[in-house]
Write an enzyme that holds these catalytic residues in place. Structure first.
Site, PDB file in Angstrom:
ATOM      1  N   TYR A 225     -14.470 -36.736  -1.852  1.00 44.69           N
ATOM      2  CA  TYR A 225     -15.195 -38.002  -2.059  1.00 44.69           C
ATOM      3  C   TYR A 225     -14.289 -39.011  -2.761  1.00 44.69           C
ATOM      4  CZ  TYR A 225     -18.818 -41.185  -3.873  1.00 44.69           C
ATOM      5  OH  TYR A 225     -19.569 -42.295  -4.198  1.00 44.69           O
TER       6      TYR A 225
ATOM      7  N   SER B 235     -16.673 -46.777  -5.255  1.00 44.98           N
ATOM      8  CA  SER B 235     -17.183 -45.922  -6.337  1.00 44.98           C
ATOM      9  C   SER B 235     -16.213 -46.034  -7.494  1.00 44.98           C
ATOM     10  CB  SER B 235     -17.248 -44.466  -5.883  1.00 44.98           C
ATOM     11  OG  SER B 235     -17.436 -43.613  -7.006  1.00 44.98           O
TER      12      SER B 235
HETATM   13  N1  LIG Z   1     -25.465 -43.238  -6.678  1.00 43.12           N
HETATM   14  C1  LIG Z   1     -24.325 -43.410  -7.316  1.00 43.12           C
HETATM   15  O1  LIG Z   1     -24.195 -43.095  -8.516  1.00 43.12           O
HETATM   16  C2  LIG Z   1     -23.138 -44.009  -6.627  1.00 43.12           C
HETATM   17  C3  LIG Z   1     -21.997 -44.295  -7.384  1.00 43.12           C
HETATM   18  C4  LIG Z   1     -20.902 -44.858  -6.773  1.00 43.12           C
HETATM   19  C5  LIG Z   1     -20.935 -45.155  -5.430  1.00 43.12           C
HETATM   20  N2  LIG Z   1     -22.049 -44.864  -4.700  1.00 43.12           N
HETATM   21  C6  LIG Z   1     -22.037 -45.205  -3.287  1.00 43.12           C
HETATM   22  O2  LIG Z   1     -23.221 -45.869  -2.936  1.00 43.12           O
HETATM   23  C7  LIG Z   1     -23.594 -45.550  -1.614  1.00 43.12           C
HETATM   24  C8  LIG Z   1     -25.036 -45.054  -1.596  1.00 43.12           C
HETATM   25  O3  LIG Z   1     -25.132 -43.919  -2.440  1.00 43.12           O
HETATM   26  P1  LIG Z   1     -26.538 -43.281  -2.821  1.00 43.12           P
HETATM   27  O4  LIG Z   1     -26.376 -42.665  -4.161  1.00 43.12           O
HETATM   28  O5  LIG Z   1     -27.621 -44.251  -2.589  1.00 43.12           O
HETATM   29  O6  LIG Z   1     -26.621 -42.081  -1.762  1.00 43.12           O
HETATM   30  P2  LIG Z   1     -27.865 -41.490  -0.967  1.00 43.12           P
HETATM   31  O7  LIG Z   1     -29.155 -41.713  -1.677  1.00 43.12           O
HETATM   32  O8  LIG Z   1     -27.482 -40.073  -0.649  1.00 43.12           O
HETATM   33  O9  LIG Z   1     -27.881 -42.351   0.346  1.00 43.12           O
HETATM   34  C9  LIG Z   1     -26.868 -42.230   1.299  1.00 43.12           C
HETATM   35  C10 LIG Z   1     -27.466 -42.493   2.652  1.00 43.12           C
HETATM   36  O10 LIG Z   1     -26.449 -42.314   3.638  1.00 43.12           O
HETATM   37  C11 LIG Z   1     -27.068 -41.953   4.856  1.00 43.12           C
HETATM   38  N3  LIG Z   1     -26.200 -41.035   5.588  1.00 43.12           N
HETATM   39  C12 LIG Z   1     -25.947 -39.722   5.351  1.00 43.12           C
HETATM   40  N4  LIG Z   1     -25.121 -39.232   6.268  1.00 43.12           N
HETATM   41  C13 LIG Z   1     -24.834 -40.252   7.115  1.00 43.12           C
HETATM   42  C14 LIG Z   1     -24.061 -40.351   8.296  1.00 43.12           C
HETATM   43  N5  LIG Z   1     -23.395 -39.282   8.802  1.00 43.12           N
HETATM   44  N6  LIG Z   1     -24.012 -41.536   8.923  1.00 43.12           N
HETATM   45  C15 LIG Z   1     -24.682 -42.619   8.447  1.00 43.12           C
HETATM   46  N7  LIG Z   1     -25.446 -42.584   7.348  1.00 43.12           N
HETATM   47  C16 LIG Z   1     -25.523 -41.403   6.693  1.00 43.12           C
HETATM   48  C17 LIG Z   1     -28.394 -41.267   4.493  1.00 43.12           C
HETATM   49  O11 LIG Z   1     -29.430 -41.922   5.199  1.00 43.12           O
HETATM   50  P3  LIG Z   1     -30.240 -41.232   6.424  1.00 43.12           P
HETATM   51  O12 LIG Z   1     -30.574 -39.834   5.985  1.00 43.12           O
HETATM   52  O13 LIG Z   1     -31.428 -42.102   6.540  1.00 43.12           O
HETATM   53  O14 LIG Z   1     -29.320 -41.277   7.587  1.00 43.12           O
HETATM   54  C18 LIG Z   1     -28.559 -41.495   2.996  1.00 43.12           C
HETATM   55  O15 LIG Z   1     -29.808 -42.034   2.667  1.00 43.12           O
HETATM   56  C19 LIG Z   1     -22.588 -44.511  -1.119  1.00 43.12           C
HETATM   57  O16 LIG Z   1     -21.602 -45.145  -0.348  1.00 43.12           O
HETATM   58  C20 LIG Z   1     -21.994 -43.975  -2.401  1.00 43.12           C
HETATM   59  O17 LIG Z   1     -20.690 -43.503  -2.237  1.00 43.12           O
HETATM   60  C21 LIG Z   1     -23.149 -44.301  -5.259  1.00 43.12           C
END
Ligand SMILES: NC(=O)c1ccc[n+]([C@@H]2O[C@H](COP(=O)([O-])OP(=O)(O)OC[C@H]3O[C@@H](n4cnc5c(N)ncnc54)[C@H](OP(=O)(O)O)[C@@H]3O)[C@@H](O)[C@H]2O)c1
Length: 264
Positions: free
Chosen positions: A174, A151
């Site tokens: 985080y 991130s």
């Molecule tokens: N969106 C952003 O702006 C952003 C920016 C920087 C970095 N990131 C990184 O990108 C990645 C994805 O982010 P996102 O925004 O797409 O988040 P998201 O939509 O919340 O997706 C995260 C997924 O993680 C899964 N999850 C939750 N708890 C878990 C657990 N205990 N074990 C395994 N899986 C679990 C969930 O899937 P299920 O409910 O199907 O299990 C959820 O769909 C993350 O690593 C985040 O840190 C995102």
């Protein structure tokens, strides 16, 4: 040896990728990218039916097959079962995208010790899963590419005024988690390089989901040199690059896709 063409370098036909959090905002686009590049995709979710349903929706190139498994980062036994199920169904794993995470509630003013530790446990899950895939790759031969999700908040602090009066500050736990992931990548990359297992981080900048508070997103846009947020499809090229032979001489690195957020 004949020089590979650019099409050959990016082609993932015959490879199998395991993507955690594959049904999420970014995970869905990352999974589609790998499938569109020809890979078989093992979709991982905490709920097997959700994983299987999403696997059925993924594009299929050539004779690729997609599968769904259940896995929870916060439960080592679930990780072990999930890996065994993935290998049983798909036969082998060549690519791991360690994308899922479970956000703990609270910011620096109010997070509890339990919530902070739970947030950091996501790093333990990422590590245990990466080690399973490393060991599997060594056992079957042929190497692997492991991609961690970082991130921008692993690299820089957040702007307090982007959140003030709208929502809680971005989570200190985080930031700590993601900083650790970037460093874990370097450590594993060095130890596993001779095994043919590459480890890199893909670092997204701001890619807020449609559910993020509008006012906060508008403020974030003013902090970005490009003046806008990222779209999930803007990570597709990078994940295929890191997963494929196109990045064959690259390990321990951090690919930052952030609209210039960390450049000024
Ligand atoms: N969106 C952003 O702006 C952003 C920016 C920087 C970095 N990131 C990184 O990108 C990645 C994805 O982010 P996102 O925004 O797409 O988040 P998201 O939509 O919340 O997706 C995260 C997924 O993680 C899964 N999850 C939750 N708890 C878990 C657990 N205990 N074990 C395994 N899986 C679990 C969930 O899937 P299920 O409910 O199907 O299990 C959820 O769909 C993350 O690593 C985040 O840190 C995102």
């Amino acid at each position: 040896m004949a020089e590979p063409t650019i099409q050959q370098l990016f082609d993932l036909s015959g490879k199998t990728a395991l993507v955690t959090g594959a049904t999420g905002w970014l995970g869905a686009a990352l999974s589609r990218a790998l499938a569109e590049a020809g890979a078989n995709v093992v979709v991982s979710s905490r709920k097997q039916e959700k994983a299987q349903a999403f696997a059925r929706e993924l594009p299929v190139r050539n004779a690729a097959r997609h599968y769904g498994i259940e896995m929870d980062y916060l439960d080592p036994a679930s990780i072990e079962r999930g890996v065994a199920d993935a290998i049983r169904q798909a036969g082998r794993i060549d690519i791991l995208v360690n994308n899922g995470y479970e956000l703990s509630p609270g910011d620096l003013t109010n997070i509890t010790p339990e919530a902070f530790n739970k947030q950091l446990s996501n790093a333990t899950g990422c590590f245990l899963l990466a080690r399973h895939i490393h060991d599997h790759a060594v056992q079957r031969g042929g190497g692997a590419s492991i991609i961690m999700l970082g991130s921008m908040y692993a690299l820089v602090g957040s702007y307090p005024d982007a959140y003030a009066g709208i929502c809680q500050a971005s989570s200190v736990a985080y930031h700590t988690l993601k900083g650790g992931i970037v460093q874990m990548t370097r450590h594993l990359a060095v130890y596993w390089a001779k095994d043919g297992v590459r480890v890199n981080t893909l670092t997204p900048g701001p890619f807020p989901a449609p559910t993020a508070p509008r006012a906060m997103v508008e403020r974030l846009c003013t902090k970005s040199p490009m003046g806008r947020m990222g779209r999930p499809d803007e990570l597709k090229g990078a994940v295929v690059f890191l997963a494929s032979d196109a990045s064959g001489y690259m390990t321990g690195q951090n690919v930052v896709i952030d609209g210039g957020w960390t450049a000024w």
